[in-house]
Scaffold this motif. Structure first.
Motif, PDB file in Angstrom:
ATOM      1  N   SER A 266     -41.240  13.544  15.940  1.00 44.21           N
ATOM      2  CA  SER A 266     -41.303  12.317  16.247  1.00 44.21           C
ATOM      3  C   SER A 266     -42.568  12.096  16.548  1.00 44.21           C
ATOM      4  CB  SER A 266     -41.012  11.336  18.279  1.00 44.21           C
ATOM      5  OG  SER A 266     -41.137  12.464  18.866  1.00 44.21           O
ATOM      6  N   GLY A 267     -43.880  12.822  16.830  1.00 44.12           N
ATOM      7  CA  GLY A 267     -44.973  12.984  17.132  1.00 44.12           C
ATOM      8  C   GLY A 267     -45.640  14.356  16.444  1.00 44.12           C
ATOM      9  N   TYR A 268     -46.966  14.695  16.602  1.00 46.06           N
ATOM     10  CA  TYR A 268     -47.857  15.611  16.262  1.00 46.06           C
ATOM     11  C   TYR A 268     -48.949  15.976  16.983  1.00 46.06           C
ATOM     12  CZ  TYR A 268     -45.583  16.123  11.849  1.00 46.06           C
ATOM     13  OH  TYR A 268     -44.322  16.454  10.750  1.00 46.06           O
ATOM     14  N   LYS A 269     -49.306  17.181  17.703  1.00 44.35           N
ATOM     15  CA  LYS A 269     -50.040  17.665  18.361  1.00 44.35           C
ATOM     16  C   LYS A 269     -50.974  18.254  17.816  1.00 44.35           C
ATOM     17  CE  LYS A 269     -47.836  20.998  21.181  1.00 44.35           C
ATOM     18  NZ  LYS A 269     -47.380  21.284  22.501  1.00 44.35           N
ATOM     19  N   VAL A 270     -52.325  18.499  18.000  1.00 40.10           N
ATOM     20  CA  VAL A 270     -53.569  19.446  17.565  1.00 40.10           C
ATOM     21  C   VAL A 270     -53.493  20.678  18.758  1.00 40.10           C
ATOM     22  CG1 VAL A 270     -55.340  19.913  16.665  1.00 40.10           C
ATOM     23  CG2 VAL A 270     -54.375  17.924  16.073  1.00 40.10           C
ATOM     24  N   SER A 291     -62.456  15.061  10.015  1.00 37.02           N
ATOM     25  CA  SER A 291     -62.355  13.846   8.761  1.00 37.02           C
ATOM     26  C   SER A 291     -61.108  14.163   7.308  1.00 37.02           C
ATOM     27  CB  SER A 291     -63.814  13.975   7.234  1.00 37.02           C
ATOM     28  OG  SER A 291     -63.607  13.060   6.398  1.00 37.02           O
ATOM     29  N   LEU A 292     -60.197  13.224   7.043  1.00 41.05           N
ATOM     30  CA  LEU A 292     -59.185  14.129   6.243  1.00 41.05           C
ATOM     31  C   LEU A 292     -59.265  13.309   4.936  1.00 41.05           C
ATOM     32  CD1 LEU A 292     -57.109  16.177   5.719  1.00 41.05           C
ATOM     33  CD2 LEU A 292     -55.330  14.510   7.134  1.00 41.05           C
ATOM     34  N   ALA A 293     -58.879  12.731   4.146  1.00 40.80           N
ATOM     35  CA  ALA A 293     -58.495  12.286   2.631  1.00 40.80           C
ATOM     36  C   ALA A 293     -60.138  11.378   2.998  1.00 40.80           C
ATOM     37  CB  ALA A 293     -57.241  12.062   2.256  1.00 40.80           C
ATOM     38  N   ASP A 294     -61.642  11.376   3.291  1.00 41.12           N
ATOM     39  CA  ASP A 294     -62.306  10.362   3.170  1.00 41.12           C
ATOM     40  C   ASP A 294     -62.649   9.662   4.297  1.00 41.12           C
ATOM     41  OD1 ASP A 294     -63.778  12.215   1.218  1.00 41.12           O
ATOM     42  OD2 ASP A 294     -62.736  11.201   0.246  1.00 41.12           O
ATOM     43  N   LYS A 295     -61.353   9.612   5.890  1.00 46.35           N
ATOM     44  CA  LYS A 295     -61.118   8.924   6.435  1.00 46.35           C
ATOM     45  C   LYS A 295     -61.888   9.860   7.533  1.00 46.35           C
ATOM     46  CE  LYS A 295     -57.636   5.949   3.954  1.00 46.35           C
ATOM     47  NZ  LYS A 295     -56.663   4.931   4.110  1.00 46.35           N
ATOM     48  N   ASN A 296     -62.111   9.103   8.278  1.00 43.93           N
ATOM     49  CA  ASN A 296     -62.709   9.792  10.256  1.00 43.93           C
ATOM     50  C   ASN A 296     -60.960   9.199  11.037  1.00 43.93           C
ATOM     51  OD1 ASN A 296     -64.558  10.941   9.549  1.00 43.93           O
ATOM     52  ND2 ASN A 296     -65.884   9.051   9.296  1.00 43.93           N
ATOM     53  N   PRO A 322     -54.297   6.217  14.586  1.00 40.67           N
ATOM     54  CA  PRO A 322     -53.660   6.756  13.090  1.00 40.67           C
ATOM     55  C   PRO A 322     -53.362   7.726  13.100  1.00 40.67           C
ATOM     56  CG  PRO A 322     -55.451   5.627  12.529  1.00 40.67           C
ATOM     57  CD  PRO A 322     -55.734   5.379  14.129  1.00 40.67           C
ATOM     58  N   VAL A 323     -52.423   8.186  12.752  1.00 39.27           N
ATOM     59  CA  VAL A 323     -52.304   9.950  12.306  1.00 39.27           C
ATOM     60  C   VAL A 323     -51.956   9.566  10.826  1.00 39.27           C
ATOM     61  CG1 VAL A 323     -50.252  11.242  12.152  1.00 39.27           C
ATOM     62  CG2 VAL A 323     -50.626   9.833  14.450  1.00 39.27           C
ATOM     63  N   PRO A 324     -52.650  11.223  10.302  1.00 37.23           N
ATOM     64  CA  PRO A 324     -53.053  11.226   8.210  1.00 37.23           C
ATOM     65  C   PRO A 324     -51.736  11.008   8.080  1.00 37.23           C
ATOM     66  CG  PRO A 324     -54.903  12.466   9.601  1.00 37.23           C
ATOM     67  CD  PRO A 324     -53.364  12.219  11.095  1.00 37.23           C
ATOM     68  N   ALA A 325     -51.357   9.926   7.249  1.00 38.64           N
ATOM     69  CA  ALA A 325     -50.613  10.047   6.228  1.00 38.64           C
ATOM     70  C   ALA A 325     -50.227  11.785   5.541  1.00 38.64           C
ATOM     71  CB  ALA A 325     -50.268   9.253   5.449  1.00 38.64           C
ATOM     72  N   LYS A 329     -46.722  20.340   9.907  1.00 38.67           N
ATOM     73  CA  LYS A 329     -47.050  21.302  11.280  1.00 38.67           C
ATOM     74  C   LYS A 329     -47.345  22.382  10.248  1.00 38.67           C
ATOM     75  CE  LYS A 329     -44.011  24.417  13.689  1.00 38.67           C
ATOM     76  NZ  LYS A 329     -42.422  25.065  14.009  1.00 38.67           N
ATOM     77  N   GLY A 330     -48.901  23.208  10.988  1.00 43.06           N
ATOM     78  CA  GLY A 330     -49.108  24.126  10.596  1.00 43.06           C
ATOM     79  C   GLY A 330     -50.182  23.513   9.690  1.00 43.06           C
ATOM     80  N   GLN A 331     -50.700  22.812   9.751  1.00 43.07           N
ATOM     81  CA  GLN A 331     -52.448  22.728   9.409  1.00 43.07           C
ATOM     82  C   GLN A 331     -53.294  22.965   9.804  1.00 43.07           C
ATOM     83  OE1 GLN A 331     -51.532  18.823   7.108  1.00 43.07           O
ATOM     84  NE2 GLN A 331     -53.759  18.520   6.557  1.00 43.07           N
ATOM     85  N   THR A 332     -54.354  23.124   9.376  1.00 46.57           N
ATOM     86  CA  THR A 332     -55.125  23.533  10.061  1.00 46.57           C
ATOM     87  C   THR A 332     -56.351  22.266  10.046  1.00 46.57           C
ATOM     88  OG1 THR A 332     -55.134  26.223   9.537  1.00 46.57           O
ATOM     89  CG2 THR A 332     -57.383  25.144  10.153  1.00 46.57           C
ATOM     90  N   LEU A 333     -57.138  21.840  11.182  1.00 47.59           N
ATOM     91  CA  LEU A 333     -58.309  20.857  11.212  1.00 47.59           C
ATOM     92  C   LEU A 333     -59.488  20.677  11.224  1.00 47.59           C
ATOM     93  CD1 LEU A 333     -55.886  17.683  12.471  1.00 47.59           C
ATOM     94  CD2 LEU A 333     -56.102  18.337  10.156  1.00 47.59           C
ATOM     95  N   GLN A 334     -60.964  20.874  11.088  1.00 45.80           N
ATOM     96  CA  GLN A 334     -61.420  21.232  10.881  1.00 45.80           C
ATOM     97  C   GLN A 334     -62.341  19.639  12.200  1.00 45.80           C
ATOM     98  OE1 GLN A 334     -63.788  22.520   7.566  1.00 45.80           O
ATOM     99  NE2 GLN A 334     -63.468  24.128   7.656  1.00 45.80           N
ATOM    100  N   ILE A 335     -62.682  20.446  13.555  1.00 46.83           N
ATOM    101  CA  ILE A 335     -63.007  19.014  14.611  1.00 46.83           C
ATOM    102  C   ILE A 335     -64.048  19.323  15.206  1.00 46.83           C
ATOM    103  CG2 ILE A 335     -61.960  17.821  16.574  1.00 46.83           C
ATOM    104  CD1 ILE A 335     -58.931  19.064  15.734  1.00 46.83           C
ATOM    105  N   LEU A 336     -65.080  17.805  15.255  1.00 50.84           N
ATOM    106  CA  LEU A 336     -66.154  18.399  16.185  1.00 50.84           C
ATOM    107  C   LEU A 336     -66.361  17.808  17.223  1.00 50.84           C
ATOM    108  CD1 LEU A 336     -68.952  16.532  13.572  1.00 50.84           C
ATOM    109  CD2 LEU A 336     -68.806  19.217  15.216  1.00 50.84           C
ATOM    110  N   LEU A 337     -66.039  18.471  18.685  1.00 52.63           N
ATOM    111  CA  LEU A 337     -65.119  18.539  19.799  1.00 52.63           C
ATOM    112  C   LEU A 337     -66.483  18.256  20.107  1.00 52.63           C
ATOM    113  CD1 LEU A 337     -63.083  17.909  21.891  1.00 52.63           C
ATOM    114  CD2 LEU A 337     -63.606  20.318  22.650  1.00 52.63           C
TER     115      LEU A 337
END
Length: 417
Positions: A266-270, A291-296, A322-325, A329-337
């Motif tokens: 039903s949803g995702y967390k990181v 940023s993913l696919a040129d969107k923040n 919004p959640v990226p389309a 699961k298992g995808q790695t994201l580079q985040i600025l915290l």
């Protein structure tokens, strides 16, 4: 005849002596000049990085990596131990609540269930027998009470009749006394019989209630045993995707052993790993961006796990918006915290100079842009791109931010184009 030989004024010895003295004087003068003035170094502007000091929005941020996980994961463990008899689905199957996943067999549980069912049947039979006996006993007591009532009524009739006749002098004292004694006896007998019947009714009710409670306890035990046997068929507790399946036909699984997990889709967390250095600065509500696919996109911390392992601790972040389309699961994201709120500050771009100066000084360009000289500075917080300038520089200043590794103890740089 003797000839006068003219003495040479500039012989080789004198020339060499004067040249040595001159060289020594030049050397001493050059050394004095170099040690008494600023040491300078010629550098090409193409080989260095010149950055401008500016004032703008500043926020303390740290780069972290996060892994996309389902918003809820339910772990499937063996409620009862047993041998894997059948697998109904494979790993990765999308399940509905109640769908069977696998079946275990446990002969001890099945035998216990049969024994419990027999006990319940025997107890039910015994209760029926006891109920019938109690009913027969009650009927017998009621018949006895009817006989006593009848005898009492007859004794009362005779007593009243003889009493009337005795008062009329129609019967003697002896006959009247016999009627009176018979009446008193039947009266006592009636009271005693009524008391016995009452006690019997109470006792019968108590026995029936105890038997009922015993039967209910046995039925509850049977229900628990049936549930245990039913738990040998492992079913999906919620809708989701079956992952990490760890069971093969013929395998023995102990009670509580891991069988797999069900990911709620039903949803995702990181899940983010953060260096323990920042543990005092991390709390729920902080945000991060990626940023993913040129969107923040924006994430917000929902839970902090304070246990430190391998110099890191973890936090769970959820999407704030919004959640990226197509995220998986298992995808790695580079985040600025972000560790602070955004504010306007004097900013110095990051560069290699910091390794040699520790942020205590920097080469600042002169107004003509031909030289750069040392100035003391004081830096505050930092993020991935900038240092916060506290003292020593102002917006519009230009500084050398590339590495100073080859400059040694130079006090001034002469910039050559």
């Amino acid at each position: 005849m003797d000839r006068v030989i003219e003495k040479k004024r500039w012989n080789n010895k004198r020339i060499l002596t004067i040249g040595g003295i001159t060289a020594l004087v030049i050397l001493i003068g050059g050394s004095y000049y170099l040690t008494s003035g600023k040491s300078k170094l010629n550098v090409e502007t193409e080989r260095i990085t010149i950055s401008a000091i500016s004032k703008g929005p500043f926020q303390v941020t740290i780069p972290v990596n996060g892994i996309v996980l389902p918003i809820t994961t339910i772990y499937l463990d063996a409620v009862e131990g047993g041998r894997v008899e059948k697998l109904f689905v494979e790993d990765g199957t999308t399940m509905k609540k109640g769908d069977p996943i696998l079946q275990l067999s446990n002969t001890d549980l099945e035998l216990s269930l049969a024994t419990q069912e027999t006990s319940v049947f025997n107890l039910l039979t015994q209760m029926q027998i006891s109920r019938n006996a109690a009913q027969q006993n009650t009927i017998s007591k009621l018949n006895q009470m009817a006989d006593v009532d009848n005898a009492y009524n007859e004794a009362e009739r005779v007593y009243k009749l003889d009493k009337h006749l005795y008062e009329q002098k129609a019967v003697g004292m002896q006959e009247f006394k016999q009627a009176q004694i018979a009446y008193d006896y039947q009266l006592k007998r009636k009271k005693l019989t009524a008391q016995i019947l009452k006690q019997d009714s109470v006792s019968t009710r108590q026995e029936l209630e105890q038997a009922k409670q015993s039967f209910e306890r046995t039925q509850n035990a049977l229900a628990v045993m049936r549930k245990k046997v039913g738990d040998l068929v492992v079913r999906a507790p919620v809708d989701g995707q079956l992952t990490s399946m760890d069971a093969e036909v013929g395998q023995n699984k102990n009670k509580g052993e891991h069988l797999g997990q069900l990911d709620v889709l039903s949803g995702y967390k990181v899940r983010v790993d953060v260096d323990e250095h920042y543990i005092s600065q991390i709390y729920t509500g902080l945000t991060g961006t990626f940023s993913l696919a040129d969107k923040n996109y924006t994430l917000k911390i929902k839970k902090v796990y304070t246990q430190v392992t391998g110099g890191k601790f973890q936090v769970d972040m959820q999407f704030a918006g919004p959640v990226p389309a197509g995220i998986r699961k298992g995808q790695t994201l580079q985040i600025l915290l972000a560790l602070s709120d955004e504010s306007q500050q004097v900013l110095l771009p990051k560069g290699g100079f910091y390794q040699q100066t520790g942020g205590n000084w920097i080469f600042k360009l002169a107004e003509d842009g031909k030289t750069a000289y040392k100035v003391d500075i004081q830096l505050g917080r930092q993020n991935t791109d900038y240092y916060e300038v506290m003292q020593g520089l102002k917006p519009g200043d230009k500084v050398v931010t590339s590495s100073y590794e080859s400059y040694g103890d130079m006090q001034e740089l002469v910039l050559k184009k």
